[in-house]
Scaffold this motif. Sequence first.
Motif, mmCIF file in Angstrom:
data_model
loop_
_atom_site.group_PDB
_atom_site.id
_atom_site.type_symbol
_atom_site.label_atom_id
_atom_site.label_comp_id
_atom_site.label_asym_id
_atom_site.label_seq_id
_atom_site.Cartn_x
_atom_site.Cartn_y
_atom_site.Cartn_z
ATOM 1 N N SER A 132 0.759 -1.385 0.102
ATOM 2 C CA SER A 132 0.142 -0.426 0.438
ATOM 3 C C SER A 132 0.418 1.177 -0.226
ATOM 4 C CB SER A 132 -0.923 -0.059 0.971
ATOM 5 O OG SER A 132 -1.843 -1.312 1.159
ATOM 6 N N PHE A 133 2.221 1.648 0.955
ATOM 7 C CA PHE A 133 2.473 2.250 1.067
ATOM 8 C C PHE A 133 3.443 2.501 -0.597
ATOM 9 C CE2 PHE A 133 3.016 1.617 5.440
ATOM 10 C CZ PHE A 133 2.088 2.220 6.095
ATOM 11 N N GLU A 134 4.009 1.423 -1.262
ATOM 12 C CA GLU A 134 4.448 1.658 -2.455
ATOM 13 C C GLU A 134 3.264 2.363 -3.368
ATOM 14 O OE1 GLU A 134 6.096 -1.341 -5.793
ATOM 15 O OE2 GLU A 134 6.057 -1.706 -4.101
ATOM 16 N N ALA A 135 2.161 1.900 -2.943
ATOM 17 C CA ALA A 135 1.583 2.503 -4.364
ATOM 18 C C ALA A 135 0.525 3.970 -4.342
ATOM 19 C CB ALA A 135 0.305 1.492 -3.897
ATOM 20 N N ILE A 136 0.754 4.280 -2.790
ATOM 21 C CA ILE A 136 0.599 5.579 -2.468
ATOM 22 C C ILE A 136 1.666 6.169 -2.910
ATOM 23 C CG2 ILE A 136 0.763 6.997 -0.782
ATOM 24 C CD1 ILE A 136 -0.948 5.531 1.168
ATOM 25 N N ASP A 137 3.240 6.134 -2.781
ATOM 26 C CA ASP A 137 3.922 6.665 -3.781
ATOM 27 C C ASP A 137 4.249 6.831 -4.548
ATOM 28 O OD1 ASP A 137 5.497 7.146 -0.802
ATOM 29 O OD2 ASP A 137 6.616 5.653 -1.106
ATOM 30 N N THR A 138 3.626 5.987 -5.930
ATOM 31 C CA THR A 138 3.445 5.426 -6.827
ATOM 32 C C THR A 138 2.510 7.128 -8.285
ATOM 33 O OG1 THR A 138 3.924 3.471 -7.226
ATOM 34 C CG2 THR A 138 3.124 4.665 -9.595
ATOM 35 N N ALA A 139 1.073 7.068 -6.701
ATOM 36 C CA ALA A 139 0.343 7.642 -6.698
ATOM 37 C C ALA A 139 0.793 9.521 -7.024
ATOM 38 C CB ALA A 139 -1.043 7.115 -6.465
ATOM 39 N N LEU A 140 1.642 9.200 -5.204
ATOM 40 C CA LEU A 140 1.889 10.638 -5.567
ATOM 41 C C LEU A 140 2.272 10.999 -6.411
ATOM 42 C CD1 LEU A 140 3.388 10.976 -1.792
ATOM 43 C CD2 LEU A 140 0.938 11.994 -3.312
ATOM 44 N N GLU A 141 3.193 10.349 -7.274
ATOM 45 C CA GLU A 141 4.561 10.723 -8.320
ATOM 46 C C GLU A 141 3.494 11.377 -9.778
ATOM 47 O OE1 GLU A 141 6.926 7.476 -9.774
ATOM 48 O OE2 GLU A 141 8.402 7.463 -7.448
#
Length: 487
Positions: free
Chosen positions: A400-409
Motif C-alpha cells: 500500500s505504501f508503494e502504491a501511495i508513493d507511485t500515486a504521488l509521483e
Amino acid sequence: MGTTTKPAIHYYASEHITLTNQNKNAIPRGNFNFSADDNGIKVSWTAYSGASYETSTIAWPETPESGISFDLASYLDTSAHPELTGIDFSFRYTPHELASFDQIKSALNSVSISSSPQTSNTVQFYDSAGNTISGLSTSIYLNYDAIIASNRDLEASDTSFLEPHTTDTNSLTSSPDYDSKSGNWEFTFDMEGIGTVKANSTYVSYSSGDRRDSTENIWWQYNEKKTYKSGISYSGGSSNGSLGGVVTALTSSAHNLVDDSDSGGSIYVSFDLTSSNSYSNGSYSGNNVGSMNMNIDVSATDTLDTILSRLKKIAGADVYSSPNDSDGGSTYESYVSIYRNSSAGEVEVPVYTANGSMEVKIQSGANTEQSTNIVYRYLDLYQLGMDELELTTSEACDDSFEAIDTALEIVTQERSQFGAYENAFSYAIKNADNSAENLQSSESKIRDVNMADEMVNLSKHTITEQAAQAMLTQANQAPSRVLQLLS
C-alpha cells in the motif's frame, strides 16, 4: 477520443451472524444472491436444509442513482419462518456517477455474497492414563453438514456429539509399527446421527523456523519484493501419512529437522474423517465428516528417538465443541462471518481514452489550426492504483505504501504538465491581446477618416490622371502629322 470501462457500482456488506440451534440449518449453502428489476431488489438463497428463502422487495429510493443501504433482517418474515431469526447483514452500494438505472440493475443482478459457517471444535490426544501429551498440538475441522446431522448443540459447549468408539479414552484403533518405523494412525469415533467415523492419517509435511542466511532456499525464501522471508514446507515423501513420513522429516539426507535446523521445527500429520455409512443433510449426501491435524513440535534438542517415544504414548483422541476445562467445557459461539467490499457491472466513460486520460482541443489563435491540445490523466483511485489498498498485514502495508508513493509521483507529474499548459496559454493570451490591439487600431483609423478631404483628393487625382492621358494622346499623334507635311 476513446472510452474506459468502470464498475457500475461499488458495494459493501458486513455482519457477524450468531448461529443458533434454531437458524443453523437456514443459513445459505454458498451465497446470498441478489436480483433487481424496476420494482426493487430481492435477496434469495438456498439453505443447508434445502429450503429456499427470499426477502420481500426492497424498494428503490427516489433516486436509485444516489445509492441505497439496507439491513437484510428488515425484509425477512420471521413470523412465518422463525428459523430465519438472527440471519442478517448490512448492505450498501454506491453507483458510478455516469451509471444509468439499467446499468445499476444489471450490476446488482450479478452480486452474490458468500456465507461460510465457523464452528469451534477442539481435539485432544491422550495417553493410556487419560493425560494430554506434551509436544503434540492438534486441530480439527468438521463438515458443517456433519455438525447439523449430528444434532450438535450450537448454543453451548457440547462434549458428547463425537465420542471415542470404545468404552474408554483409547479411540486409537490402529497404530504404526514403531520397530519397522512404518504404518498409519487410525482413530475411531461414534458420531450421533451419523454412526462410526474413522480418522485415518493421509499426509505428512514438515517445516522449520530457522531463518539463518545459510538456510536460504532450504527452510525459507524471500518473497518477490524481498520484504519478508517465507517458509518452505516439505512433503514426508510417498508415505501417505505413515510413520515413515515422520522419520523422513527427522532423517532425510536432503534436509531434516534434526541435523539441518538450529531451531527445530514442526511435523504435520493430516487425517481424513470419513463415516462408515453415508449420511445426508439437505442436498448433501456423502461420507465426508471433516479433517484433523496432529502437529509434532520438534525442538533443537530433539532426536528421532525422543519424537518416537512421544508418539508411542498416543492412545486416543477426544473431540469437544470448545476447549475442555474443569466443568467439561466452556460456552463458545458459532457464527457466520460476512464481509465483502467489491464492485460489479460496467459503465463506459466516453470522454476518456482507453488509457484513462482526457483530451481537450482549445482554440488559441485567430486563425484556423491555431489550437492547443490538452491531454491529462483521469486521476480517480482506480487510475492511481489506490482502489484496493489493504492494511491488514505488514506485507499488505508495504504494498500500500508503494502504491501511495507511485500515486504521488503521478499527481506530481500531472501538476507539472498543467504548469506547462498554463505557461503556453499565458503566451497565447498575450499574443491574442496584441493582435486585438492592432486590429482595433486599424479599425479606428478606417472609422475616423475625413470624407470631404478624401473626396477632394480623389477629384484631384482623377483630373491629373485624365490630363496625363490627353497629353499622351497628343504626343502620340505628332509624328503622323510631320509625315503628312513631308508627303
